[in-house]
Write a protein that holds these residues in place. Structure first.
Motif, mmCIF file in Angstrom:
data_model
loop_
_atom_site.group_PDB
_atom_site.id
_atom_site.type_symbol
_atom_site.label_atom_id
_atom_site.label_comp_id
_atom_site.label_asym_id
_atom_site.label_seq_id
_atom_site.Cartn_x
_atom_site.Cartn_y
_atom_site.Cartn_z
ATOM 1 N N PHE A 51 -5.095 -0.818 -7.113
ATOM 2 C CA PHE A 51 -4.563 -2.169 -6.904
ATOM 3 C C PHE A 51 -4.853 -3.100 -8.080
ATOM 4 N N SER A 52 -5.225 -2.536 -9.225
ATOM 5 C CA SER A 52 -5.648 -3.368 -10.349
ATOM 6 C C SER A 52 -4.494 -4.057 -11.069
ATOM 7 N N ASP A 53 -3.262 -3.565 -10.885
ATOM 8 C CA ASP A 53 -2.109 -4.138 -11.588
ATOM 9 C C ASP A 53 -1.041 -4.562 -10.579
ATOM 10 N N VAL B 58 0.864 -1.179 0.000
ATOM 11 C CA VAL B 58 0.000 0.000 0.000
ATOM 12 C C VAL B 58 0.901 1.228 0.000
ATOM 13 N N GLY B 59 1.112 1.801 -1.176
ATOM 14 C CA GLY B 59 1.972 2.971 -1.266
ATOM 15 C C GLY B 59 3.039 2.825 -2.332
ATOM 16 N N LEU C 289 -10.122 -2.941 -6.858
ATOM 17 C CA LEU C 289 -9.992 -1.648 -6.180
ATOM 18 C C LEU C 289 -9.069 -0.752 -7.007
ATOM 19 N N LYS C 290 -9.664 0.028 -7.883
ATOM 20 C CA LYS C 290 -8.881 0.842 -8.817
ATOM 21 C C LYS C 290 -8.726 2.300 -8.378
ATOM 22 N N ALA C 291 -9.528 2.737 -7.433
ATOM 23 C CA ALA C 291 -9.450 4.130 -6.959
ATOM 24 C C ALA C 291 -9.832 4.150 -5.484
#
Length: 425
Positions: free
Chosen positions: A382-384, A167-168, A369-371
């Motif tokens: 987190f899509s890629d 995350v980050g 979770l793309k945005a």
């Protein structure tokens, strides 16, 4: 590329967070035992290891006795707070959550033993401190275990994993942004030398990759100083960098090493700016002899607003955390722990809606979770799995008057050098 302001993003994601944070905080004890095979539970939800009809069990591999002890305690307590709030609100998918914690003391053997012990019994890990330790079990996680791991580690070597999701920004990108701040402030310029003091292993060496990229883009020269996590006195490193004529220093180590470096430099009358990665600071340092020097010319980059921010999300979390742990101090470990748990929670909710609470189901749910905006200043994608969830960094400066010891001096942004950079794969 600079995205919308942190305050605006924080307002967008704060309503749900603030509602959750007003809940009282205490411990939780519901047991969610592990299962070895996927099965169909009540309501048609597919389940597997770490999930029963009534519970979801997550693991935490932390450091409460080693180099990151203060941060490890904060991360863990913040996650326990999130679990209690979630359970008080009815749990997830009709199930209560439990966090099972093991302290590895930043020891590789203990970290491996802790993972081996908990892996069969939990759905996944909401915490795993230490890039080298996560990297050591990466093949197991990707190959056979497949439980979602959200580490408190930001090495680019973890990118590409479907199950290990940071995350980050990764350390290299964070370092590029930190050096970019010094360039923007005209503290360094093309032709200058910069020093880089870094831990041997995954964390430090990934950060070094970032500083070399930033240096190449800006016409700088990097002077390296590799250290071990057990090295606490930075006198030799300061002497070497001073003799080399560096104009600024990057430190990719722990809080103790950062305090020593800044303190030794100040004591010797060597006044250069120092920038550190997100794990190179703890507010306890401000009460040490190095406290004054840290507040003068030391800067920290991270992918979140600090706990002392007046934005609604951090302010609400700080109030709830102090209510739950009145004797505990505030630091950015609180934000890191809480946001990691909250991201895990969002993946669990989506997996529940998809009626698949298996390890594979939770991993697939995270990809949607793309945005994601938890109210802490940065939106994550987190899509890629091959990309960090963000390339943005917040730049902060130590300040003893601010709760948690850090104040924002530059809102979330990404430098051109960080935007064009491709992490090693």
């Amino acid at each position: 590329m600079i995205r919308p302001s942190a305050n605006k993003r924080a307002r967008l994601g704060t309503a749900a967070l603030t509602a959750a944070l007003v809940l009282t905080a205490a411990g939780c004890s519901a047991k969610a035992g592990g299962g070895s095979e996927d099965k169909q539970a009540e309501g048609g939800v597919k389940t597997g290891k770490g999930v029963t009809a009534t519970g979801i069990r997550l693991g935490a591999l932390t450091d409460m006795t080693g180099v990151y002890a203060s941060l490890g305690k904060s991360v863990t307590q913040a996650q326990q707070l999130w679990i209690k709030q979630t359970n008080d609100a009815g749990g997830i998918c009709g199930r209560r959550l439990e966090l099972t914690v093991r302290d590895h003391g930043y020891d590789p053997q203990k970290a491996l033993a802790g993972y081996t012990e908990l892996e069969p019994e939990v759905l996944g890990f909401a915490q795993f401190i230490g890039s080298p330790f996560v990297a050591a079990v990466k093949d197991r996680i990707d190959g056979q275990d497949k439980g979602l791991v959200i580490p408190q580690a930001w090495s680019a070597s973890l990118l590409g994993s479907a199950s290990i999701r940071t995350v980050g920004a990764t350390y290299d990108i964070e370092t590029v942004n930190a050096i970019g701040y010094l360039l923007d402030q005209k503290r360094i310029a093309s032709g200058d030398k910069i020093g880089h003091v870094y831990f041997e292993g995954d964390y430090g060496e990934n950060s070094l990759t970032g500083s070399k990229h930033a240096a190449k883009e800006a016409g700088l020269t990097v002077v390296e100083q590799k250290i071990k996590p057990t090295d606490n006195d930075m006198s030799a490193q300061v002497a070497a960098l001073k003799q080399a004529g560096v104009k600024a220093v990057v430190i990719s180590a722990g809080p103790k090493q950062a305090a020593s470096l800044v303190g030794v430099a100040a004591a010797g009358g060597w006044n250069v700016p120092v920038v550190g990665n997100n794990s190179a600071f703890a507010p306890q340092l401000l009460a040490t002899p190095a406290g004054a020097a840290l507040q003068k010319d030391y800067y920290v980059a991270a992918s979140t607003l600090p706990i002392g921010s007046t934005a609604a999300g951090p302010a609400a979390l700080a109030a709830a955390y102090k209510a739950a742990y009145p004797d505990a101090g505030l630091d950015n470990g609180v934000v890191a722990g809480y946001t990691a748990a909250a991201v895990y929670g969002e993946a669990l909710k989506k997996a529940c809606a998809d009626k698949d609470l298996t390890r594979e189901g939770v991993g697939k749910a995270l990809l949607t979770l793309k945005a994601y905006d938890s109210g802490f200043g940065i939106t994550h994608d987190f899509s890629d799995p091959k990309a960090p969830s963000t390339r943005q960094s917040v730049i902060m400066k130590p300040d003893e008057q601010t709760p948690g010891g850090l104040k924002v001096i530059k809102e979330a942004a990404v430098t051109p050098a960080a935007q064009s950079y491709t992490p090693p794969g």
